[in-house]
Motif scaffolding. Structure first.
Motif, PDB file in Angstrom:
ATOM      1  N   ALA A   1      -8.149  41.943  46.132  1.00 38.65           N
ATOM      2  CA  ALA A   1      -7.591  41.264  44.960  1.00 38.65           C
ATOM      3  C   ALA A   1      -8.431  41.543  43.717  1.00 38.65           C
ATOM      4  CB  ALA A   1      -7.503  39.764  45.223  1.00 38.65           C
ATOM      5  N   ASN A   2      -9.767  41.547  43.861  1.00 37.85           N
ATOM      6  CA  ASN A   2     -10.606  41.814  42.694  1.00 37.85           C
ATOM      7  C   ASN A   2     -10.419  43.237  42.191  1.00 37.85           C
ATOM      8  OD1 ASN A   2     -11.692  39.320  42.302  1.00 37.85           O
ATOM      9  ND2 ASN A   2     -13.584  39.708  43.443  1.00 37.85           N
ATOM     10  N   PHE A   3     -10.230  44.166  43.106  1.00 36.70           N
ATOM     11  CA  PHE A   3      -9.954  45.553  42.715  1.00 36.70           C
ATOM     12  C   PHE A   3      -8.690  45.571  41.859  1.00 36.70           C
ATOM     13  CE2 PHE A   3     -10.948  50.021  43.961  1.00 36.70           C
ATOM     14  CZ  PHE A   3      -9.924  50.653  43.279  1.00 36.70           C
ATOM     15  N   CYS A   4      -7.664  44.846  42.314  1.00 39.36           N
ATOM     16  CA  CYS A   4      -6.411  44.797  41.562  1.00 39.36           C
ATOM     17  C   CYS A   4      -6.609  44.119  40.208  1.00 39.36           C
ATOM     18  CB  CYS A   4      -5.338  44.070  42.371  1.00 39.36           C
ATOM     19  SG  CYS A   4      -3.700  44.150  41.619  1.00 39.36           S
ATOM     20  N   ARG A   5      -7.438  43.070  40.182  1.00 36.96           N
ATOM     21  CA  ARG A   5      -7.696  42.375  38.916  1.00 36.96           C
ATOM     22  C   ARG A   5      -8.369  43.312  37.905  1.00 36.96           C
ATOM     23  NH1 ARG A   5      -9.120  38.075  42.689  1.00 36.96           N
ATOM     24  NH2 ARG A   5      -7.532  36.415  42.537  1.00 36.96           N
ATOM     25  N   ILE A   6      -9.198  44.188  38.398  1.00 32.49           N
ATOM     26  CA  ILE A   6      -9.845  45.171  37.511  1.00 32.49           C
ATOM     27  C   ILE A   6      -8.780  46.076  36.890  1.00 32.49           C
ATOM     28  CG2 ILE A   6     -11.426  47.150  37.430  1.00 32.49           C
ATOM     29  CD1 ILE A   6     -12.935  45.738  39.784  1.00 32.49           C
ATOM     30  N   ILE A   7      -7.826  46.540  37.720  1.00 33.01           N
ATOM     31  CA  ILE A   7      -6.742  47.380  37.214  1.00 33.01           C
ATOM     32  C   ILE A   7      -5.910  46.598  36.204  1.00 33.01           C
ATOM     33  CG2 ILE A   7      -4.631  48.608  37.837  1.00 33.01           C
ATOM     34  CD1 ILE A   7      -7.171  50.020  38.741  1.00 33.01           C
ATOM     35  N   GLN A   8      -5.582  45.358  36.536  1.00 30.96           N
ATOM     36  CA  GLN A   8      -4.797  44.531  35.618  1.00 30.96           C
ATOM     37  C   GLN A   8      -5.541  44.323  34.290  1.00 30.96           C
ATOM     38  OE1 GLN A   8      -4.306  41.348  38.637  1.00 30.96           O
ATOM     39  NE2 GLN A   8      -2.088  41.461  38.211  1.00 30.96           N
ATOM     40  N   SER A   9      -6.833  44.091  34.372  1.00 24.87           N
ATOM     41  CA  SER A   9      -7.638  43.898  33.161  1.00 24.87           C
ATOM     42  C   SER A   9      -7.643  45.159  32.311  1.00 24.87           C
ATOM     43  CB  SER A   9      -9.068  43.506  33.535  1.00 24.87           C
ATOM     44  OG  SER A   9      -9.102  42.266  34.198  1.00 24.87           O
ATOM     45  N   ALA A  10      -7.804  46.316  32.958  1.00 19.62           N
ATOM     46  CA  ALA A  10      -7.806  47.583  32.218  1.00 19.62           C
ATOM     47  C   ALA A  10      -6.458  47.821  31.542  1.00 19.62           C
ATOM     48  CB  ALA A  10      -8.143  48.736  33.161  1.00 19.62           C
ATOM     49  N   LEU A  11      -5.381  47.465  32.207  1.00 21.02           N
ATOM     50  CA  LEU A  11      -4.048  47.618  31.605  1.00 21.02           C
ATOM     51  C   LEU A  11      -3.945  46.773  30.343  1.00 21.02           C
ATOM     52  CD1 LEU A  11      -1.791  47.615  34.801  1.00 21.02           C
ATOM     53  CD2 LEU A  11      -1.997  49.493  33.146  1.00 21.02           C
ATOM     54  N   TYR A  12      -4.405  45.542  30.388  1.00 20.92           N
ATOM     55  CA  TYR A  12      -4.360  44.705  29.198  1.00 20.92           C
ATOM     56  C   TYR A  12      -5.209  45.285  28.069  1.00 20.92           C
ATOM     57  CZ  TYR A  12      -1.580  40.829  30.950  1.00 20.92           C
ATOM     58  OH  TYR A  12      -0.541  40.053  31.394  1.00 20.92           O
ATOM     59  N   CYS A  13      -6.384  45.772  28.429  1.00 23.73           N
ATOM     60  CA  CYS A  13      -7.253  46.355  27.408  1.00 23.73           C
ATOM     61  C   CYS A  13      -6.636  47.612  26.801  1.00 23.73           C
ATOM     62  CB  CYS A  13      -8.625  46.667  27.996  1.00 23.73           C
ATOM     63  SG  CYS A  13      -9.615  45.193  28.342  1.00 23.73           S
ATOM     64  N   LYS A  14      -5.711  48.215  27.518  1.00 24.86           N
ATOM     65  CA  LYS A  14      -5.030  49.411  27.043  1.00 24.86           C
ATOM     66  C   LYS A  14      -3.713  49.073  26.333  1.00 24.86           C
ATOM     67  CE  LYS A  14      -6.193  53.798  27.688  1.00 24.86           C
ATOM     68  NZ  LYS A  14      -7.521  54.298  27.368  1.00 24.86           N
ATOM     69  N   GLY A  15      -3.359  47.798  26.325  1.00 30.74           N
ATOM     70  CA  GLY A  15      -2.151  47.391  25.639  1.00 30.74           C
ATOM     71  C   GLY A  15      -0.920  47.279  26.516  1.00 30.74           C
ATOM     72  N   TYR A  16      -1.115  47.271  27.833  1.00 31.65           N
ATOM     73  CA  TYR A  16       0.009  47.176  28.758  1.00 31.65           C
ATOM     74  C   TYR A  16      -0.018  45.825  29.466  1.00 31.65           C
ATOM     75  CZ  TYR A  16       0.391  52.201  28.032  1.00 31.65           C
ATOM     76  OH  TYR A  16       0.538  53.447  27.468  1.00 31.65           O
ATOM     77  N   ASP A  17       1.138  45.420  29.989  1.00 27.67           N
ATOM     78  CA  ASP A  17       1.263  44.147  30.696  1.00 27.67           C
ATOM     79  C   ASP A  17       0.635  44.263  32.082  1.00 27.67           C
ATOM     80  OD1 ASP A  17       1.965  41.781  31.870  1.00 27.67           O
ATOM     81  OD2 ASP A  17       4.138  42.045  31.657  1.00 27.67           O
ATOM     82  N   GLY A  18      -0.478  43.582  32.282  1.00 31.16           N
ATOM     83  CA  GLY A  18      -1.150  43.626  33.578  1.00 31.16           C
ATOM     84  C   GLY A  18      -0.865  42.438  34.464  1.00 31.16           C
ATOM     85  N   GLY A  19       0.202  41.714  34.149  1.00 34.35           N
ATOM     86  CA  GLY A  19       0.484  40.536  34.957  1.00 34.35           C
ATOM     87  C   GLY A  19      -0.487  39.409  34.644  1.00 34.35           C
ATOM     88  N   GLU A  20      -0.688  38.532  35.574  1.00 36.95           N
ATOM     89  CA  GLU A  20      -1.500  37.342  35.351  1.00 36.95           C
ATOM     90  C   GLU A  20      -2.969  37.528  35.739  1.00 36.95           C
ATOM     91  OE1 GLU A  20      -0.425  34.733  33.774  1.00 36.95           O
ATOM     92  OE2 GLU A  20       1.589  35.584  33.621  1.00 36.95           O
ATOM     93  N   ILE A  21      -3.389  38.757  35.947  1.00 35.75           N
ATOM     94  CA  ILE A  21      -4.749  39.033  36.441  1.00 35.75           C
ATOM     95  C   ILE A  21      -5.000  38.185  37.688  1.00 35.75           C
ATOM     96  CG2 ILE A  21      -7.173  39.396  35.787  1.00 35.75           C
ATOM     97  CD1 ILE A  21      -6.465  39.386  32.933  1.00 35.75           C
ATOM     98  N   ASP A  22      -4.017  38.250  38.566  1.00 35.47           N
ATOM     99  CA  ASP A  22      -4.051  37.419  39.762  1.00 35.47           C
ATOM    100  C   ASP A  22      -4.324  38.199  41.039  1.00 35.47           C
ATOM    101  OD1 ASP A  22      -1.738  38.868  39.935  1.00 35.47           O
ATOM    102  OD2 ASP A  22      -0.375  37.153  39.963  1.00 35.47           O
ATOM    103  N   GLY A  23      -4.639  39.510  40.890  1.00 37.81           N
ATOM    104  CA  GLY A  23      -4.956  40.314  42.064  1.00 37.81           C
ATOM    105  C   GLY A  23      -3.733  40.815  42.813  1.00 37.81           C
ATOM    106  N   THR A  24      -2.561  40.773  42.159  1.00 39.12           N
ATOM    107  CA  THR A  24      -1.326  41.202  42.817  1.00 39.12           C
ATOM    108  C   THR A  24      -0.717  42.386  42.077  1.00 39.12           C
ATOM    109  OG1 THR A  24      -0.891  38.917  43.480  1.00 39.12           O
ATOM    110  CG2 THR A  24       0.946  40.469  43.602  1.00 39.12           C
TER     111      THR A  24
END
Length: 731
Positions: A82-105
């Motif tokens: 889940a933390n690996f996924c949260r990292i991807i989600q966080s990077a997407l947000y920092c890039k301007g994309y919708d990363g979901g709720e940073i919930d590891g999914t």
């Protein structure tokens, strides 16, 4: 502007990784702003979750290969935690994309974002669907944009996407930005693309314009009717060089654009994409074997060397007005008799001014002013005629932000000083971006481009400046024996042809020099303080000052006034040498007025700022704007300085300008000349007598008994200053 989801990403890193300690970094500032600090932290977090023990800010080969080896690609079935996924989600947000709720999914929102990311990168045909492939992940964890930003070009963005899509599977090709701007990465990707199309294997292709690449391009001339990949690469190179042609096939429109480019860059106008044209499009120095008619160097032009250069087809020679070192490159400065040799052999010379200029901290408005005064004096000393363009050097790889913060203000000082005090023109030597930006600011009439420094970020990805005069492309030695000389070969555009005839030159004997501070500053201050004390001016206070006012308003002590004057010693020296008068005549009233500032002066200045008064005596030299206008207009009429005549409507602008010590001190010097006219005496010079000197000092304060007293008091201060100036100029 803060982004709440970016702030959540930063908070995730802090809470998950012990405020950064686990990752070997400091706690992130949870400011909601994407930046390299956040991207580096996410990169380290990704490495940590993959079990890499040596964490780094760099998303390098180990990180890339580990993703491929462990997971192949990242999606809902392969992401390990889940933390690996949260990292991807966080990077997407920092890039301007919708990363979901940073919930590891790795949910549908994340999948849609990845699909959009692949499309924006131009790799969706190669990487269809919602999986993240290793090179895409690498592109996600940096600050590159994949949408057009900051007025970027859609045409350039389509080329960036095309390059990504076509070459992403090649080993050493990585995702480049798709932001609509040419850049170092894009320039290198073009060379990789050409090498791939030439058949170079992975590991051989290196993005360098080397012999193999050059040899291959010689057999890939494109022309009207050419279609396919080579036509696409060529039109892409044209567009990246800001040529308005369509991307794709080599059409008649492309041919017209090529002819225009070849004419601009001074290549044979063939209308075809031949090797020389390819080279000029791909690297700043182009085809280094093409003939040049200009050169520059640090070696004296002797008769034998002049003949060598003439025989080799050179017409224009760049030489240095000045060399700050007498031991390093002893012939760098124009040598006695050299310009006569250049003239005798029918050659022409363009002057270059450089002292250090190899780091950002050299460049300031004041340094530009100083350099300009020095350049004027040396150009006159050597005999360069009015109209000569002097090239001021920026001899390092200045980043764009440094150009804004340092180089542009520096050239503002250069341009204002050259424009006001001479009939010379201003040129700039440096990388393409520096030259173009200085020209765009209106501070250079011509550019001397340091194109042989092809690795400079200011050259990679930037087109040739629109006002280029000389294009420096390679260092070589021509001639043999006594005629051998090492030069930098330049292409000449014809914008500047230098000078082929020279005035006799001006003498500098007897002119003031900078104070020898090591030898005289301490004793000079002692004598200044002693003299002022003797006439009732103590170190602090006096003239209506109370202790409270002194502390509140910031009165200037004798020592402080002296230090301020000494901090501008170079300017006093430059003005004195330019006007051929004694610098103590300018220093004395400025030092006096600084020391004699009183509360009423501050009140008067504040009244002008509030619009209650139109004018007040102000600045270091306590000059009224109306007096400054009269003095400057007189000096313009006498052709002592250049400029547009000032009127009463300029009063507030001039008053504001007088807050700048450089402008103020210059105005003091012009007022000194004008005062001689008002007194009906000779213009001040190197041998002005004591009576006229005292009269000029008195006139600085007007007329009448108070002015006469002022003149007597300043005459004593003048004598103290002149004593040490005389010692400095004769040692």
């Amino acid at each position: 502007m803060a982004d709440e989801l970016v702030r959540r990403a930063q908070r995730f890193v802090n809470t998950t990784y012990n405020n950064g300690a686990t990752l070997g970094i400091s706690k992130l500032d949870e400011n909601g702003q994407t930046g390299w600090t956040t991207m580096y932290a996410l990169t380290r977090a990704l490495q940590y979750e993959m079990g890499i023990t040596s964490l780094s800010d760099s998303f390098g080969p180990t990180t890339l290969s580990t993703i491929g080896a462990k997971y192949g690609k990242l999606d809902g079935t392969t992401i390990p935690s889940a933390n690996f996924c949260r990292i991807i989600q966080s990077a997407l947000y920092c890039k301007g994309y919708d990363g979901g709720e940073i919930d590891g999914t790795y949910n549908s929102r994340v999948q849609d974002a990845v699909v959009k990311l692949n499309q924006n990168m131009g790799v969706s045909s190669t990487y269809p669907g919602s999986s993240l492939w290793p090179k895409v992940v690498k592109g996600l964890f940096n600050m590159d944009a994949y949408v057009t930003v900051s007025n970027g070009s859609d045409a350039i963005r389509s080329i960036q996407q095309w390059l990504n899509g076509r070459y992403i599977l090649r080993k050493d090709f990585y995702v480049i930005p798709c932001d609509g701007h040419h850049s170092r990465d894009v320039a290198k990707s073009m060379l990789y693309a050409i090498q791939f199309e030439l058949g170079m294997a992975d590991g051989t292709a290196n993005g360098v314009f080397g012999p193999g690449t050059q040899s291959g391009l010689r057999s890939h001339t494109v022309s009207t009717g050419t279609t396919g990949t080579w036509a696409q690469l060529f039109t892409a190179a044209m567009i990246l060089n800001k040529r308005n042609v369509p991307f794709g096939n080599f059409t008649a429109t492309v041919r017209s654009g090529v002819e225009s480019f070849q004419s601009f860059i001074k290549l044979p106008v063939t209308g075809s994409g031949d090797f020389q044209t390819w080279a000029s499009l791909l690297v700043s120095y182009g085809d280094q074997s093409r003939p040049g008619t200009a050169c520059d160097g640090v070696t004296k032009i002797t008769p034998a060397r002049a003949q060598t250069l003439k025989d080799a087809g050179y017409k224009y020679i760049g030489r240095y007005l000045y060399n700050s070192s007498t031991s390093s490159l002893p012939e760098k400065q124009i040598q006695p008799g050299e310009l006569a040799t250049i003239k005798e052999y029918g050659l022409r010379c363009f002057p270059i001014y450089q002292t250090w200029s190899r780091s950002a901290d050299y460049f300031t408005y004041g340094q530009g002013t100083n350099d300009a005064f020095m350049a004027i004096e040396w150009a006159q000393y050597h005999g360069f005629k009015p109209g000569s363009i002097i090239y001021f050097a920026v001899d390092y790889d200045a980043m764009d932000g440094e150009v804004t913060d340092y180089v542009i203000p520096h050239f503002r000082g250069v341009m204002r000083t050259i424009g006001e005090n001479s009939s010379y023109g201003v040129g700039v030597y440096g990388p393409r971006n520096v030259c173009q930006r200085v020209a765009d600011a209106g501070y250079a009439a011509a550019s001397f481009v340091s194109d042989m420094s092809s690795g400079f970020s200011g050259n990679l990805g930037y087109p040739m400046p629109t006002n280029w005069a000389f294009d420096q492309i390679v260092t070589l030695t021509v001639g043999s024996g006594a005629g051998a000389i090492e030069i930098d070969k330049n292409i000449a555009s014809g914008r500047d042809t230098g000078q082929g005839d020279f005035d006799p030159g001006s003498a500098t004997d007897g002119l003031d020099t900078d104070l020898d501070k090591a030898a005289y500053q301490a004793s000079m201050l002692t004598d200044v303080k002693s003299y002022l004390t003797s006439i009732g001016v103590p170190e602090t206070g006096g003239d209506g000052w109370t202790d409270s006012d002194w502390a509140t308003l910031g009165g200037i002590s004798t020592t402080k006034a002296f230090e301020l004057v000494l901090s501008a010693d170079w300017l006093f020296t430059s003005l004195a040498r330019q006007l051929k008068l004694r610098k103590a005549l300018i220093q004395a009233p400025v030092l006096w007025e600084l020391r004699k500032l009183n509360p009423l002066d501050f009140v008067a200045d504040e009244a002008v700022k509030l619009g209650v008064k139109d004018d007040s005596s102000t600045g270091w030299g306590q000059i009224f704007a109306w007096v400054t206008i009269d003095a400057r207009n007189y000096c313009m009429q006498q052709r002592i300085i250049n400029g547009t005549p000032l009127t009463g409507s300029d009063t507030r602008t001039v008053w504001d300008n007088l807050q700048d010590p450089l402008y103020n001190i210059r105005s003091v010097s012009y007022l000194t000349v004008y005062n001689a006219h008002q007194l009906g005496i000779s213009r001040p010079g190197l041998n002005t007598g004591a009576a006229d000197t005292q009269a000029l000092l008195a006139r600085y304060n007007g007329t009448g008994d108070d002015a006469a007293k002022y003149g007597r008091e300043l005459m004593g201060l003048y004598n103290v200053l002149e004593n040490y100036n005389q010692l400095s100029r004769t040692t």
